[in-house]
Design an enzyme around this catalytic site. Structure first.
Site, mmCIF file in Angstrom:
data_model
loop_
_atom_site.group_PDB
_atom_site.id
_atom_site.type_symbol
_atom_site.label_atom_id
_atom_site.label_comp_id
_atom_site.label_asym_id
_atom_site.label_seq_id
_atom_site.Cartn_x
_atom_site.Cartn_y
_atom_site.Cartn_z
ATOM 1 N N ASP A 26 4.303 1.131 -1.205
ATOM 2 C CA ASP A 26 4.103 1.573 -0.033
ATOM 3 C C ASP A 26 4.457 1.265 0.874
ATOM 4 O O ASP A 26 3.863 0.751 2.769
ATOM 5 C CB ASP A 26 2.482 1.216 0.244
ATOM 6 C CG ASP A 26 2.060 1.177 -0.805
ATOM 7 O OD1 ASP A 26 1.606 2.486 -1.605
ATOM 8 O OD2 ASP A 26 0.651 0.715 -1.010
ATOM 9 N N GLU A 194 -2.612 10.825 -0.417
ATOM 10 C CA GLU A 194 -3.166 10.023 0.280
ATOM 11 C C GLU A 194 -1.896 9.386 1.076
ATOM 12 O O GLU A 194 -0.805 10.383 1.252
ATOM 13 C CB GLU A 194 -3.334 8.958 -0.756
ATOM 14 C CG GLU A 194 -3.052 9.126 -2.006
ATOM 15 C CD GLU A 194 -2.528 7.337 -3.066
ATOM 16 O OE1 GLU A 194 -4.192 7.071 -2.764
ATOM 17 O OE2 GLU A 194 -2.092 7.163 -3.919
#
Length: 502
Positions: A26, A194
């Site tokens: 991420d 997301e």
């Protein structure tokens, strides 16, 4: 002595992907002047929130961590696999670096520093609650401040939607209850929307967000003239005809000369979420075009010329402490271990499951193919063990075990129920041990000055939202037994080892 390790820099003005073949999950990145900084998810690992630095978006080094320990202290005394620090956002505003990060079981938090090396402030709760994930702040030139975040269904019962809040300019509080601005359930084919990143370009507010899941998903971009929408969107990066599955969740970064780039991850199972760098441009219709027409590139001209060829260290001589590539599986205690002319780990009580061992010292698998070697001395009573491990949802390790009859070299594997011997032989108090990791995470555990394979090949597996870890540990099965394990320099080299005795 630090050994050179893999860089994605080809040395001819080009680079190859991934630029970081390790679990920098991420990723989020920014430019400040001529310097680039990156952070990533760290989950249960301590220290958390790694900070990396680059001058060209290709060559990266670790310069520190924003979280020395995880809070609440008591709850992170044991490994919280799958919990801890999820996808963070890194920004620079008003002379300060800020990281807003989620703990999916507790809420959204912010920490800041004048210098990315630190010190970083004690994290401040921005919004509490379960299932709040993937926050990203935005400051606008007209004085506005906003925050977008996603939702984790495992905690909140909902997901596939993005919420925007007004935020105080100093990022100390949210000023409203928030509003869902993009509902993935209303978008055909969307699932698990997301990982949003919030930007402004000209008159448009932009939210870059992935969907479709980490192994098969894609990257979308959404735009609106108002931070609260309505937003229109399109897919801007997908696997297409490449071998880069699920390319998504990352950061749009520009260079000082105005070129645009996109950093994102690819899930590679036991290696975790490796980082790719894509060229990016703005099309005539005003939408971003990432990679080669929306598909990932395997290589490209570098964004700019920067510093020396570099990559995060994997090897460690433990001459001046434990390197920043290492982390514990829970908040560490001073008596767990220390390093000066080598690494000494205390043999601490354990039930034998390395996945739940707080004092396992681990690092990311540093390349697709690599070899790791070290020298181990076990100075402890019966029941003590120490070794070199590869730990995911399953694990294997090679090392020494003290028994009532002496010392054994052991190779043990846990793939189903209990940990079991895969090989065992008499040994001395000192042993040369190592592991060769081949494509796909196939591990051959080795011993001897002239390495020979011990036992069968072990297939590494990913952990809970993370790749497998290369770990060092020392334990005892007897509360009355103490002692230490001493590890010599850990030597790590990239590439296949070739033949060795079988």
């Amino acid at each position: 002595m630090k050994q050179p390790h893999r860089s994605a820099d080809n040395g001819d003005g080009t680079y190859r992907n991934p630029v970081l073949h390790a679990d920098w999950s991420d990723p989020d990145a920014i430019r400040v002047g001529d310097d680039f900084y990156m952070t990533a998810s760290s989950f249960h690992r301590v220290p958390g929130l790694p900070i990396l630095h680059s001058r060209d978006l290709v060559n990266w080094t670790i310069i520190g961590h924003a979280l020395a320990r995880l809070e609440p202290e008591a709850e992170f005394q044991a490994p919280q696999r799958g919990g801890g620090v999820w996808a963070p956002a890194l920004r620079h505003h008003g002379g300060r670096f800020r990281i807003v990060y989620p703990d999916p079981d507790r809420g959204l938090f912010v920490t800041s520093a004048e210098d990315p090396v630190g010190p970083w402030t004690v994290p401040h709760a921005l919004k509490t609650g379960k299932g709040l994930i993937d926050p990203c702040p935005l400051w606008t030139e007209d004085g506005g401040a906003y925050l977008v975040h996603g939702w984790a269904k495992s905690r909140a019962g909902i997901n596939n939607r993005l919420t925007v809040h007004r935020m105080s300019p100093d990022a100390t509080e949210l000023l409203d209850e928030g509003a869902v601005v993009i509902d993935g359930d209303a978008l055909p084919g969307y699932r698990t929307l997301e990982g949003p990143k919030f930007y402004r370009r000209g008159e448009w507010y932009w939210i870059f967000a992935p969907a479709g899941g980490v192994t098969e998903g894609w990257q979308s971009a959404f735009r609106s003239r108002d931070p609260f929408g309505p937003y229109e969107g399109r897919i801007v990066l997908a696997q297409g005809g490449t071998d880069v599955n699920g390319p998504h969740q990352g950061a749009w970064v520009d260079t000082a000369d105005g070129s645009d780039w996109f950093l994102h991850f690819q899930d590679k199972g036991p290696y975790g979420r490796v980082v790719h760098l894509q060229p990016m441009r703005w099309g005539e219709d005003g939408w971003p075009v990432i990679g080669d027409g929306g598909e990932p590139v395997a290589s490209h001209a570098k964004p700019c010329e920067g510093g020396p060829v570099a990559a995060p260290d994997a090897a460690d001589d433990f001459a001046t402490g434990i390197g920043p590539q290492w982390s514990w599986q829970a908040n560490p205690e001073p008596h767990w271990g220390n390093a000066d002319s080598g690494l000494r780990l205390a043999c601490l009580p354990s039930d034998g499951d390395l996945r739940l061992l707080p004092n396992l010292l681990g690092q990311r698998l540093p390349a697709e193919r690599f070899q790791a070697r070290t020298l181990l001395r076990l100075d402890a009573g019966p029941g003590a063990r120490a070794g070199l491990a590869v730990v995911g949802d399953t694990y294997a390790w090679i090392g020494l075990e003290r028994t009532e009859n002496g010392v054994d070299l052991v190779y043990r594997v846990r793939e189903g129920g209990a940990e079991e011997d895969a090989a065992r032989e008499p040994a001395d108090d000192v042993a040369a041990i190592g592991v060769d990791v081949d494509a796909g995470g196939r591990c051959r555990f080795l011993t001897g000055a002239v390495p020979r394979q011990v036992g069968p090949v072990f297939q590494a597996t990913e952990g809970r939202w993370v790749g497998a870890a290369l770990g060092l540990f020392a334990t005892t099965a007897d509360l009355l037994v103490s002692g230490t394990a001493e590890f010599g320099p850990l030597r790590v080299t990239e590439g296949r080892a070739g033949d060795y005795e079988g």
